[in-house]
Motif scaffolding. Structure first.
Motif, short mmCIF file in Angstrom:
data_model
loop_
_atom_site.label_atom_id
_atom_site.label_comp_id
_atom_site.label_asym_id
_atom_site.label_seq_id
_atom_site.Cartn_x
_atom_site.Cartn_y
_atom_site.Cartn_z
N ASN A 162 -5.91 10.00 -5.11
CA ASN A 162 -5.09 8.83 -5.44
C ASN A 162 -4.02 8.60 -4.38
OD1 ASN A 162 -4.02 6.69 -6.84
ND2 ASN A 162 -3.56 7.84 -8.69
N PHE A 163 -3.62 9.68 -3.69
CA PHE A 163 -2.63 9.59 -2.62
C PHE A 163 -3.28 9.23 -1.28
CE2 PHE A 163 -0.85 12.07 0.98
CZ PHE A 163 0.33 11.36 1.16
N PHE A 164 -4.35 9.93 -0.92
CA PHE A 164 -4.95 9.75 0.39
C PHE A 164 -5.65 8.40 0.54
CE2 PHE A 164 -4.68 14.44 0.88
CZ PHE A 164 -4.03 14.46 2.12
N ALA A 165 -6.23 7.88 -0.55
CA ALA A 165 -6.94 6.61 -0.45
C ALA A 165 -6.01 5.49 0.05
CB ALA A 165 -7.56 6.24 -1.79
N PRO A 166 -4.85 5.24 -0.58
CA PRO A 166 -3.96 4.22 -0.03
C PRO A 166 -3.29 4.65 1.27
CG PRO A 166 -2.95 5.26 -1.94
CD PRO A 166 -4.36 5.75 -1.87
N ALA A 167 -3.09 5.97 1.45
CA ALA A 167 -2.47 6.44 2.70
C ALA A 167 -3.37 6.12 3.89
CB ALA A 167 -2.21 7.95 2.62
N ILE A 168 -4.67 6.37 3.74
CA ILE A 168 -5.62 6.04 4.81
C ILE A 168 -5.60 4.54 5.08
CG2 ILE A 168 -8.09 5.94 5.37
CD1 ILE A 168 -8.37 8.61 3.82
N ALA A 169 -5.57 3.76 4.00
CA ALA A 169 -5.53 2.30 4.15
C ALA A 169 -4.24 1.86 4.86
CB ALA A 169 -5.65 1.63 2.79
N THR A 170 -3.12 2.47 4.49
CA THR A 170 -1.84 2.12 5.09
C THR A 170 -1.84 2.39 6.59
OG1 THR A 170 -0.66 2.61 3.03
CG2 THR A 170 0.65 2.54 5.03
N GLY A 216 -9.08 3.33 -3.13
CA GLY A 216 -8.84 2.55 -1.91
C GLY A 216 -9.32 1.12 -2.01
N PHE A 217 -10.53 0.92 -2.55
CA PHE A 217 -11.08 -0.43 -2.63
C PHE A 217 -10.28 -1.31 -3.58
CE2 PHE A 217 -15.71 0.57 -1.22
CZ PHE A 217 -15.23 0.87 0.05
N ALA A 218 -9.70 -0.72 -4.62
CA ALA A 218 -8.88 -1.51 -5.54
C ALA A 218 -7.70 -2.14 -4.83
CB ALA A 218 -8.39 -0.63 -6.69
N ILE A 219 -7.27 -1.52 -3.73
CA ILE A 219 -6.11 -2.01 -2.99
C ILE A 219 -6.50 -2.95 -1.87
CG2 ILE A 219 -4.14 -1.30 -1.56
CD1 ILE A 219 -4.21 1.38 -3.11
N ILE A 220 -7.53 -2.58 -1.09
CA ILE A 220 -7.85 -3.36 0.11
C ILE A 220 -8.84 -4.49 -0.14
CG2 ILE A 220 -7.38 -1.40 1.63
CD1 ILE A 220 -10.41 -1.05 1.97
N MET A 221 -9.73 -4.33 -1.11
CA MET A 221 -10.76 -5.35 -1.31
C MET A 221 -10.25 -6.69 -1.84
SD MET A 221 -13.43 -4.46 0.08
CE MET A 221 -14.59 -3.18 0.52
N PRO A 222 -9.18 -6.72 -2.66
CA PRO A 222 -8.66 -8.05 -3.02
C PRO A 222 -8.23 -8.86 -1.80
CG PRO A 222 -7.76 -6.39 -4.49
CD PRO A 222 -8.48 -5.65 -3.40
N LEU A 223 -7.75 -8.16 -0.76
CA LEU A 223 -7.35 -8.85 0.47
C LEU A 223 -8.56 -9.49 1.15
CD1 LEU A 223 -4.97 -6.08 1.90
CD2 LEU A 223 -4.36 -8.03 0.45
N THR A 268 0.82 -1.21 0.00
CA THR A 268 0.00 0.00 0.00
C THR A 268 0.86 1.26 0.00
OG1 THR A 268 -0.19 -0.09 2.42
CG2 THR A 268 -1.96 -1.10 1.13
N PHE A 269 2.06 1.19 0.60
CA PHE A 269 2.95 2.35 0.58
C PHE A 269 3.43 2.65 -0.82
CE2 PHE A 269 7.18 4.38 1.11
CZ PHE A 269 6.76 5.54 1.74
N ALA A 270 3.67 1.61 -1.62
CA ALA A 270 4.06 1.82 -3.01
C ALA A 270 2.97 2.59 -3.76
CB ALA A 270 4.34 0.48 -3.70
N PHE A 271 1.72 2.24 -3.50
CA PHE A 271 0.60 2.96 -4.12
C PHE A 271 0.50 4.38 -3.57
CE2 PHE A 271 -0.55 -1.20 -5.55
CZ PHE A 271 -1.33 -1.00 -6.67
N THR A 272 0.89 4.56 -2.31
CA THR A 272 0.85 5.90 -1.72
C THR A 272 1.87 6.81 -2.39
OG1 THR A 272 0.18 4.96 0.42
CG2 THR A 272 1.06 7.19 0.44
N VAL A 273 3.08 6.30 -2.62
CA VAL A 273 4.11 7.07 -3.33
C VAL A 273 3.65 7.40 -4.74
CG1 VAL A 273 6.46 6.98 -4.26
CG2 VAL A 273 6.01 6.14 -1.95
N TYR A 274 3.09 6.39 -5.40
CA TYR A 274 2.55 6.58 -6.75
C TYR A 274 1.48 7.68 -6.75
CZ TYR A 274 0.00 5.36 -11.07
OH TYR A 274 -0.62 5.39 -12.28
N GLY A 275 0.60 7.62 -5.77
CA GLY A 275 -0.47 8.59 -5.69
C GLY A 275 0.02 10.00 -5.44
N LEU A 276 1.06 10.13 -4.61
CA LEU A 276 1.63 11.45 -4.34
C LEU A 276 2.22 12.05 -5.61
CD1 LEU A 276 2.39 13.68 -2.36
CD2 LEU A 276 4.49 12.40 -1.83
#
Length: 423
Positions: free
Chosen positions: A367-375, A243-250, A51-59
């Motif tokens: 795009n940044f905050f969604a994975p950041a919140i999840a992380t 956010g769901f694209a990242i957490i929902m597969p889990l 999720t951090f990789a997606f956070t960097v991408y989003g930033l």
């Protein structure tokens, strides 16, 4: 001055091939969205690292999105799209070779992050083309078609096609295949938009004046209260999407027993729903009012259907069609935010490029905050807690829309004082 644009249900006919280019490009860009986080975990990294990789991408995407509107006006949208296209290709190849193939986390962060700078330049510069070639009262529906092309690419084909081939060729080859789509979209845009005219008044500015205009994309957040409020609403808009694209597969694949192809097809249904409703809401926004649509169908809709997207499969188990129903309802409400793209330049008509840049910055920050919140929340409250956090933020967005002052052409005043009477 706007061109006399022929259109079909709000779709500008002279920009048709540009819309197709957006579809092709975003199809390739979307191949990874619904499975990359799980793949990064499978090759040896933790969920938090994924999720951090997606956070960097989003930033990085947020930074590029912020600058794209004004850059497009300063150097022309066509040049901005070309730069974004070439950057995507180069850094995707580097990300594949040195990051994923070598299982090097630092190169994953570096090249995937830099690649995040690319797609906003390509994608959002096309909005500048729309704004300068479509009559103001039709921009809402034209942007509806823009987001329909985006959703058809990144969500429907970008998710459904990998679901068919991923079990046969594997994740890495799916990611290599994405290059074909991106190159097709990039080259089509270069050809089809070559002779499309856009505003040229910024091209003659001095270098200092150009930097001053670019800085306006930041100062508008201070000088225009309505832009600032709309910016926060736009950030919240796509939290569930990213956010769901990242957490929902889990949840779906990891805990509930769905297969990866099942999940990818459910996610494709979500995006297919947004396609239909992007066009529908874009047209309806001219009749019902942009703020009314965003407030009730977007904010309240997403607050409710984010929860149902989680609870329906949790309650009914690995039932594909029940999960698909949840995806359809969430997609319909997410699409109700489509007038946001037209709202920003309408709130700052004297500096439309800067206003679009603020809108794009907000989209990138989402795009940044969604994975950041999840992380931040995932280790403590799990997937359920993250879903509730997103839902609560949609309620906050609803409250903020009550304070945006805006008068819409052919609809009437939509201010804090009158919003309640028409809502």
């Amino acid at each position: 001055m706007k061109a006399n644009t022929d259109h079909w249900m709000g779709l500008p006919k002279n920009l048709l091939w540009g819309y197709i280019a957006i579809f092709l490009f975003m199809t390739g860009d979307g191949f990874e969205l619904a499975f990359l986080s799980k793949y990064i975990v499978e090759i040896g990294f933790s969920p938090a690292q994924a999720t951090f990789a997606f956070t960097v991408y989003g930033l990085c995407a947020a930074l590029a999105a912020w600058a794209s509107g004004v850059i497009a006006e300063v150097i022309t949208p066509q040049k901005a799209m070309k730069i974004g296209f070439l950057m995507w290709v180069v850094f995707h190849v580097l990300f594949m070779i040195f990051g994923l193939t070598q299982k090097n986390y630092y190169f994953i962060l570096l090249f995937y992050g830099i690649r995040g700078l690319a797609y906003p330049l390509f994608l959002y510069s096309f909005i500048v083309v729309i704004v300068h070639n479509v009559r103001e009262e039709l921009v809402g529906s034209a942007c509806g078609w823009f987001w329909a092309a985006y959703s058809l690419g990144i969500g429907v084909i970008g998710s459904y096609l990998p679901s068919l081939i991923i079990v046969h060729i594997g994740e890495l080859n799916v990611l290599w295949f994405s290059l074909v789509w991106v190159c097709a979209g990039g080259m089509l845009a270069m050809v089809s938009l070559k002779n499309i005219k856009t505003s040229t008044h910024l091209l003659d500015l001095s270098t200092r004046e150009k930097f001053s205009e670019m800085s306006r994309a930041v100062t508008l957040l201070v000088s225009n209260k309505n832009i600032a409020l709309a910016s926060v609403v736009r950030i919240i808009n796509t939290l569930s999407l990213y956010g769901f694209a990242i957490i929902m597969p889990l949840l779906f694949v990891g805990d509930l027993g769905f297969t990866m192809p099942d999940w990818l097809q459910i996610w494709a249904i979500f995006f297919f729903s947004t396609i239909v409703f992007n066009v529908f809401w874009g047209i309806m926004s001219q009749k019902w009012g942009m703020l009314r649509l965003i407030r009730w169908y977007g904010c309240i809709g997403c607050a409710v259907f984010s929860l149902s997207f989680y609870y329906l499969p949790v309650y009914f188990g690995d039932n594909f069609w029940i999960a698909a129903l949840g995806a359809t309802l969430l997609g319909a409400s997410t699409a109700a935010f489509v007038p946001m793209t037209a709202l920003f330049p309408a709130l700052e008509p004297e500096h439309k490029g800067a206003a679009i840049s603020v809108c794009n910055l907000s989209a990138g920050l989402s795009n940044f905050f969604a994975p950041a919140i999840a992380t931040l929340l995932l280790p403590f409250v799990g997937v359920k807690g993250v879903v509730f956090a997103y839902s609560a933020l949609y309620i906050l967005a609803f409250l903020l829309t009550l304070y945006i002052q805006f008068t819409q052409k052919e609809f009437g005043p939509m201010t804090r004082s009158t919003a309640r009477s028409v809502s």
